[in-house]
Design a protein around this motif. Structure first.
Motif, mmCIF file in Angstrom:
data_model
loop_
_atom_site.group_PDB
_atom_site.id
_atom_site.type_symbol
_atom_site.label_atom_id
_atom_site.label_comp_id
_atom_site.label_asym_id
_atom_site.label_seq_id
_atom_site.Cartn_x
_atom_site.Cartn_y
_atom_site.Cartn_z
ATOM 1 N N CYS B 53 71.704 6.414 -2.890
ATOM 2 C CA CYS B 53 72.665 6.584 -3.991
ATOM 3 C C CYS B 53 73.839 7.395 -3.470
ATOM 4 O O CYS B 53 75.009 7.045 -3.649
ATOM 5 C CB CYS B 53 72.014 7.322 -5.153
ATOM 6 S SG CYS B 53 70.738 6.367 -5.982
ATOM 7 N N SER B 54 73.513 8.505 -2.806
ATOM 8 C CA SER B 54 74.513 9.389 -2.223
ATOM 9 C C SER B 54 75.449 8.642 -1.282
ATOM 10 O O SER B 54 76.660 8.851 -1.286
ATOM 11 C CB SER B 54 73.802 10.489 -1.451
ATOM 12 O OG SER B 54 72.724 9.919 -0.704
ATOM 13 N N ASP B 95 69.322 13.464 1.315
ATOM 14 C CA ASP B 95 68.309 14.248 2.019
ATOM 15 C C ASP B 95 67.379 13.342 2.820
ATOM 16 O O ASP B 95 66.915 13.717 3.900
ATOM 17 C CB ASP B 95 67.510 15.114 1.032
ATOM 18 C CG ASP B 95 67.204 14.403 -0.276
ATOM 19 O OD1 ASP B 95 68.024 13.594 -0.737
ATOM 20 O OD2 ASP B 95 66.132 14.653 -0.840
ATOM 21 N N GLY B 96 67.138 12.139 2.304
ATOM 22 C CA GLY B 96 66.329 11.199 3.073
ATOM 23 C C GLY B 96 67.101 10.697 4.273
ATOM 24 O O GLY B 96 66.596 10.669 5.398
ATOM 25 N N ASP B 97 68.320 10.319 4.034
ATOM 26 C CA ASP B 97 69.167 9.788 5.083
ATOM 27 C C ASP B 97 69.362 10.793 6.226
ATOM 28 O O ASP B 97 69.288 10.458 7.395
ATOM 29 C CB ASP B 97 70.521 9.433 4.472
ATOM 30 C CG ASP B 97 71.352 8.549 5.365
ATOM 31 O OD1 ASP B 97 71.053 7.351 5.437
ATOM 32 O OD2 ASP B 97 72.289 9.064 5.996
ATOM 33 N N GLY B 127 66.531 8.648 -4.190
ATOM 34 C CA GLY B 127 67.029 8.086 -5.440
ATOM 35 C C GLY B 127 67.039 6.561 -5.436
ATOM 36 O O GLY B 127 66.394 5.922 -6.254
ATOM 37 N N GLU C 255 60.878 4.011 9.868
ATOM 38 C CA GLU C 255 60.049 2.861 10.214
ATOM 39 C C GLU C 255 59.536 2.930 11.643
ATOM 40 O O GLU C 255 58.530 2.309 11.979
ATOM 41 C CB GLU C 255 60.824 1.563 9.991
ATOM 42 C CG GLU C 255 61.031 1.210 8.515
ATOM 43 C CD GLU C 255 62.289 1.822 7.942
ATOM 44 O OE1 GLU C 255 62.916 2.677 8.616
ATOM 45 O OE2 GLU C 255 62.669 1.442 6.810
HETATM 46 C C1 LIG Z 1 66.122 1.238 7.777
HETATM 47 C C2 LIG Z 1 66.047 1.387 6.314
HETATM 48 N N1 LIG Z 1 64.911 1.814 5.769
HETATM 49 C C3 LIG Z 1 64.822 1.967 4.424
HETATM 50 C C4 LIG Z 1 65.884 1.678 3.624
HETATM 51 C C5 LIG Z 1 65.739 1.801 2.124
HETATM 52 N N2 LIG Z 1 66.411 2.969 1.599
HETATM 53 C C6 LIG Z 1 67.625 2.886 1.051
HETATM 54 S S1 LIG Z 1 68.185 4.371 0.529
HETATM 55 C C7 LIG Z 1 66.770 5.144 1.012
HETATM 56 C C8 LIG Z 1 66.528 6.600 0.815
HETATM 57 C C9 LIG Z 1 67.440 7.221 -0.117
HETATM 58 O O1 LIG Z 1 67.182 8.580 -0.187
HETATM 59 P P1 LIG Z 1 68.316 9.628 0.125
HETATM 60 O O2 LIG Z 1 68.828 9.462 1.502
HETATM 61 O O3 LIG Z 1 67.778 10.966 -0.216
HETATM 62 O O4 LIG Z 1 69.495 9.198 -0.823
HETATM 63 P P2 LIG Z 1 69.564 9.257 -2.413
HETATM 64 O O5 LIG Z 1 69.382 7.856 -2.886
HETATM 65 O O6 LIG Z 1 68.482 10.160 -2.887
HETATM 66 O O7 LIG Z 1 70.922 9.786 -2.687
HETATM 67 C C10 LIG Z 1 65.910 4.255 1.580
HETATM 68 C C11 LIG Z 1 64.587 4.616 2.101
HETATM 69 C C12 LIG Z 1 67.054 1.231 4.246
HETATM 70 N N3 LIG Z 1 68.147 0.909 3.561
HETATM 71 N N4 LIG Z 1 67.108 1.106 5.571
#
Ligand SMILES: Cc1ncc(C[n+]2csc(CCOP(=O)(O)OP(=O)(O)O)c2C)c(N)n1
Ligand SMILES: Cc1ncc(C[n+]2csc(CCOP(=O)(O)OP(=O)(O)O)c2C)c(N)n1
Ligand code: SF4
Ligand code: SF4
Ligand SMILES: [Mg+2]
Ligand SMILES: [Mg+2]
Lengths: 590, 289, 590, 289
Positions: B53-54, B95-97, B127, C255
């Motif tokens: 989302c971020s 935070d995931g990214d 998110g 992954e």
């Molecule tokens: C290589 C890869 N793995 C998984 C995804 C799926 N994916 C999209 S956004 C995301 C995580 C989002 O979390 P965050 O970075 O915290 O962002 P937020 O949506 O919370 O702002 C994932 C796992 C992807 N796009 N690419």
């Protein structure tokens, strides 16, 4: 028989200096006016483990190993045991008998044995065991007639920076070797008479040197990479040179970073590249897809080695082609160029940068250990011929915001491309599907159109792609198709088969993707038999050809997957046999 | 000539894809405000974002924006800066990214210290993929993939950065725009790699770390008088001791940037003349004679 | 005309509850004894953005969407505008006219318009805007004749845990909807008469549910994954269930970790899997090669979505096949199974685990958004039929150290496999080339033999691979080949074409790799025309078929790459046209 | 029955591929010694290594050994432990393997705290690829790819681990076998993720960080009396302050392991009966009725 052509193999333990000596020998041959090809067969370790360095020299430029080894310089018994079967009958072995002896079952009778206590001479007579390589050079030179002055000149060149004492010691080592031959074996008993030719103005270069040089001349000013055999040479070369030209090289933390850095630099307007080998290439898969959808021009040099996984990291293979063509989720346009010689390594790298920017996509330069880490002689490269064509790049002036569309639909699928800093060109470049202005959308009609735009570039670029090269007799019944390092042994096979009355023609592919369907169809038409020569198990090239011309009975795979390049005889023999069997069969295939 | 800019100059026509009330709105408007106050021009801003989302924020900042693959915003941003030093380079992501898939790059960007500003929009969850635990989720955070609660200890991104040699660390809260604007401005002006971690609540999935929760559980570092953001040990202490989450500029030091250390020329290499005197090329070839 | 078959589309904004309502409708249909297929067309965002949920129900099990939408429940004008063109003439639209009105150019005359102020009724009459979904359910049910008792039963089931108040509110909402129809449009004016059938014992499941359940029953006790649409469901499902069976699920940091964790667990002896989609699959490339060379059994579920790069993350596509077959440096054996229905998703996942362990290699279960996130009705799964076959696994007892060789050469290429903890079985499992005992070696003869051993497994396994399914008329002139989610629309096309006099047969591939050459050859033989139906741009399946049977004129690609699945008519029409043109042409292809 | 083991029980017949004098020999013999002293049996040891000269160590430890891909030893090791809790799981690799390509996994393994011992054989260079800079190379280290000297600041792996929540940190020197053996034993006995970073000189490529250099520039932490490895702040200070490189056990704390937190059963899941009562499967199916 006195022949002006020789294949010498230097065999010993890794890290014992055979690399330097092998390079030296290659240089001497070159300076004597001979054409040279070298092949390094090193283990994936730093010191110890059997190693060999092959130097082939002669009047003809054959770009590959011979059928067999003429002279083996063996520093230990392991080297003899490993390679005695590869010796040509009538060849010779120089063996260091300081501490080992040749067992009877190994001592082939059709080979001449020159036993020389190289180690002892070095240690006892000269006081430094390391110089046994140089002594062996003296021995070899005296046996096959290498120019003693050139040997001295080149050895001096190598050791100069270590001081006069070291140079002196090495001079005495050469002499000791020469004298040993005179005293024990007489004057040049091996039957080889290497005749110094006119050197002219020639270079001796590895494929990786030529790729790097090509990149520099083509305007590459950014490289990011991560060390990996056999691609590290390119990273090293660029690290030395790019800063002098205002560019920069980054050693990334891994290949995921290397490729995304390359994309970042290219997005910002620099001609950028990375270089890697199989495992690193595998890690770059996702980001290559991003380059495709963002239409970012990047050049990726893939120096293939033996897979799968860690495989045999210092050995050669052609098993990455499928990966380069097909890997990645979703479909993007991409180009794969495969040089077959050191000169082509230069030329096709230049072409890669131009194609990448003209069509805004990733371009691979696919090479392999047996070419990229092999040295060969060649005439100087004509840098004045190099043209830099940046395509529809707008890096200056201004565009009108709102009117300018980064992903505009055009006839050839290529949209004008601005770089950051240009007024008015602000836009989003998203890995998600987007419209012509870069706005993310999931509209099905836009999606289909965007796919057609991007993939259409593969067709619009066809006229500009490096063409396949036809070798041999244009209307011969027997065809051979191959690419890369196999160019050398195949071209030699074609000549030698012709000399033996078997006419063949050879299509050396240089653009592997988009696949040259028309060239293949044209070439196969009228052929009675077509041999597809490649270094892999599954016949990756063969499979591509089958999809174009069908699964013909007359298509024969000639494959090798033991990590070693073809020797010409391995191509000649099956073809000769087939030709004999097929003598009466005159029907056309297509 | 200095131009007066307004946050609107950094607005795009594209409507945002965020949920109403999402913390990311606060980050976006603080960013636009900061860029305007610094007098930056859209053409000179390169904005690189991750996936999440971020990560969508790059679509809402009028600039040269790059929305790449998950976890790799920092290598892209580092290279953009090397390619063109004249650009203001900003990276942003979740935070995931940044701390999961991008953790390796994060550590190495910190270590290299390119003049790039990195905004981590921390909502303690994934998110975009519907609320799974992220590296910063609290232990016990219940989500679809951790129905019995997140088994992991949350990662302290700023402490990690400090250990990796960070030269600018700050933390804001998306409901405190003034502080955020000041922080982002300071970060952009810092010569070197600057990190602004923003607590940016996910109103849809994270029912623990809400606006109210942050109001309760954060405190401004400057309330402790005498806190000076130049003592590494004190910063480590502030970041790791139990208690409220500290907000503010936590650490700052001067260290040569990556661009300087790699000996980059002053002018952008993206604009180099690619035709140097031919002798310079020729002399290289001569070495192979 | 009263028909017992309907396709309803629910269209609105993401996050407004249409997911719950769509599921509810599907459940009601199922309980009424109809067969159901659902398709979700959601944007890649959490709230807002046009969304639609398609529910198809009828007496026949068609596994796919209809040619057109019968009834559209539109919560806003955007939904109408986006889908009015997909409506069947004679269909109807339920439109929430609380705040928007239908412009004339959108108001198709051949469609019945039921305008209902759903929002207003919810907010004003019932006091909660959220219940407008439930009101619409009442409206829809009354219009097409859904069983009102079942609706009430199911709605109660969903809201029960929110308390009696909420249940009550929703009951009143249903009634409000029903009454509105009675008052304003009369009793069931839409022409649909859904007849409750005998429910029998049936399930309604998504493909991803069936895959997860299959994995559990097949003995999978370890999963590592990283969230990604549309594969996250599997990770979520397993997180909920595995711990109850003593297993464990790890949400990895990416992954690269997910797949290497899966390898680690499998090496240690657990049946292990991961699930991902394109971008994650791309990142797993290197480690898949490692699984191949270490001969570790792993199951990788690939839930494909629209690429390249981020593409359209919530949309469907069949563009990952090439990646699964060909990606990675070097060559390894691998298996790709592709279910075409929810039941097959279960069955082939079970098969995947058995094949993986019997042949010690990575097995992919390839599915796609239009199948794995779609629900369908099916008879209960027979878990007693599931056999767990762990192949040559030694997880108990003892082996003799020195005699035991982890990579022993055997007739079928499969070596006995011990797991850590077994006395005597200690060995090195190296990603580098190795001999039968696991010792790293670069010996060329060993290398060639090891390649042959590993790749040979692809041949020895052939008899055990899930066979292709033949649908339609066995000797029809026109053939169709396809796989995955296209099974549904193709099978329907075959039936409907036959009803219209055009006889066809359809080969539904279930094992995509090793490629079923013989089945394909056999199927194509005697066909006048063969259509290859797939959801991608380049014709990945077509290309594989061409390599087997040649580039025949009679091979036709039917491709769609806009992110949406085929509707049957899109397959029927081109085939019907071809059949008309080709009426006189009776020559055989091969 | 307790068996007396000798280091020889952990020796393999395979000759090593290391250069004479390589620091990795010291690590290998300390490891074998430690395993023997702990009375471990080869069949119960799972040894997972990365790629590099260091990574070759898995071929020289008689055990169940896994020599995987570059940078991913820790995810493999974590999963092996989850799969079979009865195993003693040890991972090993180089500074490049662990801190460059593997940095993200390193941080997350630390955070998860599986009961795995990780040995980082740090030679401040990429040995196997012939001496390029690694993340721990000194700024200015001259190598083929950094002819003008490494532009980066060295990464402090242990400090990083501390910030990420490490529960056991130690550093040894490959020329001090006794200390190393003690350290490795303590690490293996620690319940949780234990890191032993060993200064292991590359005699072929690294001409700066030699045996002599380490003798000069390291000091045993215990010489400072009063140093107790249980204070995070003191540990951070010890790890990051200028001066000699500290050797010894630097930090130790108890925290539930990953296995415990994920609620893993006591018995190895690798040995589970895969045929539970069929009702348990059937009841799941019922939910879809
Ligand atoms: C290589 C890869 N793995 C998984 C995804 C799926 N994916 C999209 S956004 C995301 C995580 C989002 O979390 P965050 O970075 O915290 O962002 P937020 O949506 O919370 O702002 C994932 C796992 C992807 N796009 N690419
Ligand atoms: C994906 C990938 N990239 C690059 C390599 C090449 N490579 C092998 S070992 C190594 C680094 C070795 O350094 P380190 O981990 O410090 O181990 P050392 O050899 O110094 O013990 C590299 C880059 C590889 N094998 N795989
Ligand atoms: S899901 Fe959470 S993070 Fe994403 S837009 Fe909605 S509130 Fe923001
Ligand atoms: S190159 Fe260095 S690290 Fe590798 S074996 Fe030799 S001394 Fe050891
Ligand atoms: Mg987040
Ligand atoms: Mg190292």
């Amino acid at each position: 028989m006195i022949v002006n052509c020789v294949e010498v193999m230097f065999g010993g333990q890794a890290g014992d200096g055979s690399l330097t000596t092998g390079d030296l020998i290659a240089g001497v041959f070159k300076r004597m006016g001979l054409e040279v090809y070298t092949y390094k067969d090193f283990p994936s370790r730093i010191r110890g483990g059997h190693t060999n360095y092959v130097i082939r020299a002669g009047e003809h430029h054959d770009y590959g190993m011979a059928d067999a080894v003429d002279g083996l310089v063996a520093f230990d018994l392991e080297a003899v045991e490993a390679h005695i079967d590869e010796m040509r009958p009538g060849g010779f072995v120089i063996f260091d008998n300081t501490s080992e002896t040749i067992p009877d079952e190994v001592r082939r009778a059709d080979v001449t044995w020159y036993e020389v206590p190289l180690g002892k001479m070095a240690k006892v007579d000269l006081g430094l065991e390391l110089v046994r390589n140089t002594i062996s050079l003296g021995v070899l030179g005296a046996l096959i007639g290498m120019d003693p002055e050139i040997i001295r000149h080149d050895v001096r060149g190598v050791y100069q920076r270590k001081g006069e004492k070291v140079v002196d010691l090495n001079m005495r080592a050469i002499e000791a070797g020469e004298n040993y031959v005179l005293e024990h074996f007489g004057d040049r008993p091996s039957g080889y008479g290497l005749v110094a030719g006119a050197d002219g103005d020639r270079l001796i270069m590895m494929g990786n040197d030529a790729i790097s040089y090509g990149a520099l001349v083509a305007g590459c000013r950014f490289m990011a990479g991560y060390p990996i055999t056999p691609a590290t040479d390119v990273l090293e070369w660029m690290s030395k040179q790019l800063p002098k030209f205002g560019g920069v090289v980054v050693q990334a933390e891994d290949e995921l970073a290397a490729i995304t850095m390359t994309l970042g630099a290219a997005f910002a307007g620099v001609r950028a590249m990375t270089a890697t080998s199989g495992p690193g290439q595998a890690l770059m898969t996702e980001a290559i897809g991003l380059a495709g959808v963002l239409e970012i021009p990047v050049v990726v040099v893939e120096c293939a080695r033996t897979g799968p996984s860690t495989g045999m990291p210092t050995k050669t293979e052609q098993s990455n082609l499928n990966h380069l063509i097909y890997s990645g989720h979703g479909e993007i346009p991409r180009v794969i160029l495969a040089p077959g010689t050191v000169r082509e390594s230069f030329e096709l790298t230049v072409a890669a940068f131009n194609l990448a920017e003209r069509y805004q996509l990733p371009v691979f330069v696919l090479t392999e250990q047996a070419l990229c880490q092999s040295k060969a002689t060649l005439a100087p490269l004509d840098i004045d011929k190099v043209k830099i064509d940046r395509g529809k790049l707008i890096d200056d002036g201004e565009v009108v915001f709102g009117e300018y569309k980064r992903f505009a639909f055009t006839a050839d699928g290529v949209s004008p491309r601005v770089i950051p800093g240009v007024p008015g060109g602000m836009h989003l470049a998203p890995g998600s599907e987007h419209n012509d202005a870069g706005v993310i959308t999931e509209n099905p009609r836009n999606r289909a159109r965007m796919m057609e735009k991007r993939m259409g570039k593969l067709e619009s670029m066809r006229p500009e792609l490096p063409r396949a090269v036809l070798h041999g007799i244009a209307d011969a019944d027997i065809g051979i198709i191959g690419y890369g390092a196999n160019r050398g042994p195949i071209a030699e096979a074609v000549q030698r088969l012709a000399a033996g009355g078997v006419l063949t023609r050879f299509l050396q592919l240089r653009t592997l993707w988009p696949f040259p369907d028309d060239d293949i169809k044209e070439f196969v038409r009228g052929a009675q038999h077509v041999f597809v020569v490649e270094n892999n198990y599954t016949g990756q090239l063969m499979q591509l050809i089958r999809a174009v011309v069908g699964p013909l009975d007359a298509l024969h795979g000639l494959r090798k997957y033991d990590g070693r390049p073809f020797r010409p005889i391995e191509i000649i023999e099956p073809i000769r046999q087939m030709a004999e069997v097929a003598q009466d069969d005159t029907a056309e295939v297509i | 000539m200095s131009v007066t800019m307004s946050p609107k100059d950094f607005a795009t026509a594209t409507p945002s894809w965020w949920c109403p009330g999402c913390g990311d709105f606060g980050v976006l408007s603080a960013l636009k405000q900061a860029l305007a106050e610094l007098g930056k021009q859209p053409k000179d801003v390169a904005f690189i974002s991750g996936i999440g989302c971020s990560g969508k924020i790059s679509g809402y900042i009028h600039s040269y924006a790059f929305h790449g693959v998950h976890g790799r915003a920092l290598p892209v941003a580092t290279a953009v800066k090397l390619a063109n030093r004249d650009l203001t380079v900003i990276a942003a992501g979740g935070d995931g990214d940044g701390y999961a898939i991008g953790a390796g790059h994060f550590v190495h960007a910190v270590r290299r210290n390119p003049d790039v500003t990195y905004i981590v929009m921390d909502n303690q969850t994934y998110g975009l993929t519907k609320g799974q635990s992220s590296p910063t989720s609290a232990t016990g955070y219940v989500a679809s993939v951790s129905p019995d609660g997140n088994p992991d200890t949350p990662l302290n991104g700023l402490a990690l950065a400090l250990a990796a040699g960070a030269t600018f660390l700050a933390r804001g809260f998306s409901a405190q725009p003034k502080q955020m604007v000041a922080m982002i401005k300071a970060a952009i002006e810092h010569r070197g790699f600057s990190i602004v971690e923003v607590m940016s609540p996910c109103v849809t999935y994270n029912k623990i770390n809400t606006y109210a929760w942050f109001k309760e559980n954060t405190e401004d570092l400057t309330v402790h008088d005498g806190y000076a953001p130049n003592d590494k040990l004190a910063a480590f202490d502030a970041l790791t001791r139990e208690g409220d989450i500290p907000l503010g500029i936590i650490y700052k030091e001067e260290r040569p940037t990556f661009e300087d250390r790699t000996g980059l020329p002053e002018a952008p290499i993206a604009r180099l003349d690619l035709h140097p005197p031919r002798e310079e090329f020729a002399s290289i070839q001569a070495a192979y004679r």
